[in-house]
Motif scaffolding. Sequence first.
Motif, mmCIF file in Angstrom:
data_model
loop_
_atom_site.group_PDB
_atom_site.id
_atom_site.type_symbol
_atom_site.label_atom_id
_atom_site.label_comp_id
_atom_site.label_asym_id
_atom_site.label_seq_id
_atom_site.Cartn_x
_atom_site.Cartn_y
_atom_site.Cartn_z
ATOM 1 N N PRO A 81 35.973 10.732 -5.723
ATOM 2 C CA PRO A 81 36.303 10.986 -7.140
ATOM 3 C C PRO A 81 37.726 10.587 -7.509
ATOM 4 O O PRO A 81 37.997 10.220 -8.651
ATOM 5 N N ALA A 94 35.233 11.275 -12.620
ATOM 6 C CA ALA A 94 35.020 12.057 -11.400
ATOM 7 C C ALA A 94 33.714 12.846 -11.474
ATOM 8 O O ALA A 94 33.020 13.025 -10.465
ATOM 9 N N ALA A 95 33.374 13.304 -12.684
ATOM 10 C CA ALA A 95 32.176 14.144 -12.832
ATOM 11 C C ALA A 95 30.893 13.358 -12.604
ATOM 12 O O ALA A 95 29.888 13.932 -12.175
ATOM 13 N N VAL A 96 30.903 12.052 -12.906
ATOM 14 C CA VAL A 96 29.676 11.277 -12.700
ATOM 15 C C VAL A 96 29.517 10.856 -11.239
ATOM 16 O O VAL A 96 28.415 10.577 -10.775
#
Lengths: 172, 432
Positions: B247, B339-341
């Motif tokens: 990430p 980062a969330a994906v």
Amino acid sequence: MKTFDFGDDEAESTREERLVGVSGYHVTSEGETLIAYGLGACIAIALWDTDSTVGALAHTLLPRQDKGLGASSGKYVDAAIQTMLREMVEAGAGYSTIEARLVGGADIFELKALGKGVGTKNVAVAREELDRLDVPIVAEATGGEHGRTVEFDTATGRLEVTTAHADDVEVL
Amino acid sequence: MKLNVNALGTFYEMAREGAGLAATRLNSMSEFDSRVKVTRLHFTHRSEIRNELDDGGEKVGIRVTMDGELSGTSLLLFDHESALSVAGTLVDDVDDEATNELATSAIVELCHIMNSGFVDGWADVLQAEIDVSAPEYVIGDTATAFIDEDEFTNMHEELALVFQSQIETTGTEFGFEHYLIPEHDSISRLFETQTDDEGIEYEKLAGFDQMAQHGATRVAENLTRMTNIEMGVDIRRINFISLDAIPETVPNEPLVSVAFSFSGTLGGYLLFLFDPKSANELVAATVGESPGGGLGAFEQDAIKELSNVMTSGLLDGWANMLDATIDHSTPAYSHDMGAAVVDPLIVGLSEVQEFAFVFDTRIHAVDREFDVDIYAIPDESDLEAALDRLDARRIDESLEHDVEETEFEAREFDADLVEEIAAGTFEEVEDL
């Protein structure tokens, strides 16, 4: 030329903000703001002692250590909670006044290979583990389909949650 | 030489800890509050190293050559503004160019101390002597200012190994990079002493990467034809990295992303990342400008279909190379923080592995601000098994076949398909 005293290479930084990366955790009694960026299926577990203001934040990846690889305490929900509680008490926190907040555990993609509810499992294990250890959960921003970023001011206990889709900051 | 994942993991952690030590030493000596942003262990074409050092303006720092158990070059480079800031915290008399004797001495001293910790760490892990030259002050905006031709020649031509760490500071713009570039012969000896017979044959990985490079070029050509925007491959490398560090390699900003899982002889995930402006340009170039300028359901389906075409092209090339079957899922779309994906895919892989080979490609437009990052993250054990079975002769055959048959043109972008996807009637590929 100035001269330098390196002291201990592992000495703590004096920074006021600290990023807590994936599989990381941090316990502080210095009033730092702890930040976890871009939580998707991962969950951030914030613990705070209302009396001593000792705080902790973990950026966990998987639910249980006994089913995983590696020894990083911050990687697993159950191990992170246990480790942070122990270190908070060592840092001066009173166990009975520690409160928990949970953020994250979203399901960003609908991919069958990921299994259903990866994030939901992390949240469920966090709830179970905190309940088992008698630590109350005072607030949550969990589930859904969007990522979140957490900023946790351990000096005041204020925890802000932001997303890529809302201008408003949610305060837990 | 075989690349054992455990040995690679040890070296990766060594580099990460060494960079952390360097950051701590920087904090001790200056007023900065720095941390390691990311550590990478790259396998890349040596021309990519040259390109990277050529990019980003003037850099200032030191070069150190190493000999003994680990031979190669260590480079510690600040961007110009950061060098000025650092020198300013160390000495009082710094000119605008940071080139007076006091300023250069301060920078050399600081970099040397940071580098020493790094090299000492390696020597400890290898339990061996590493001889280090006196630090040489380097300044310039081209690769030749930092690495000479002989050093480039000593790298593996197709797949040079580089350790790279970035250090960032809180609250200030700061640019610092550490490169550790071992000589290929040295790294070969190192792996032979650290690993047993298990692992990925280096030359097979190099051959596979050559094919991946070729595939990326074809995807760029394919995109050019679909969009009428001239596209080229900007970055091609294999990044060996701890899953939990991935990430940090992705921009911390909202990105349009399309993810696929793939399975068969080789399993894993494929992720396409577009900044929103690039996504809009891509849609406008293929199905026309959207009325609101945003990414509604139709535009999202267009992005999914384009990614689907690119995925078919990439994975068909891999399958052809490996003489294997690789199926992929239907596309999954998200518009969220970078980062969330990435993190759901990491969660998916983390149950079975700690490190990953990430095939990292950036395709960009030649004359405008437009690019797409493609991350292919194969299941590590699948990759090892697939490459183990790979016959070296097949690499040449696959490359020849690809040139003749232009397999990446097999699936064309079809605006009608976008409508079908939007209507939920598109069933060409089975959801995995």
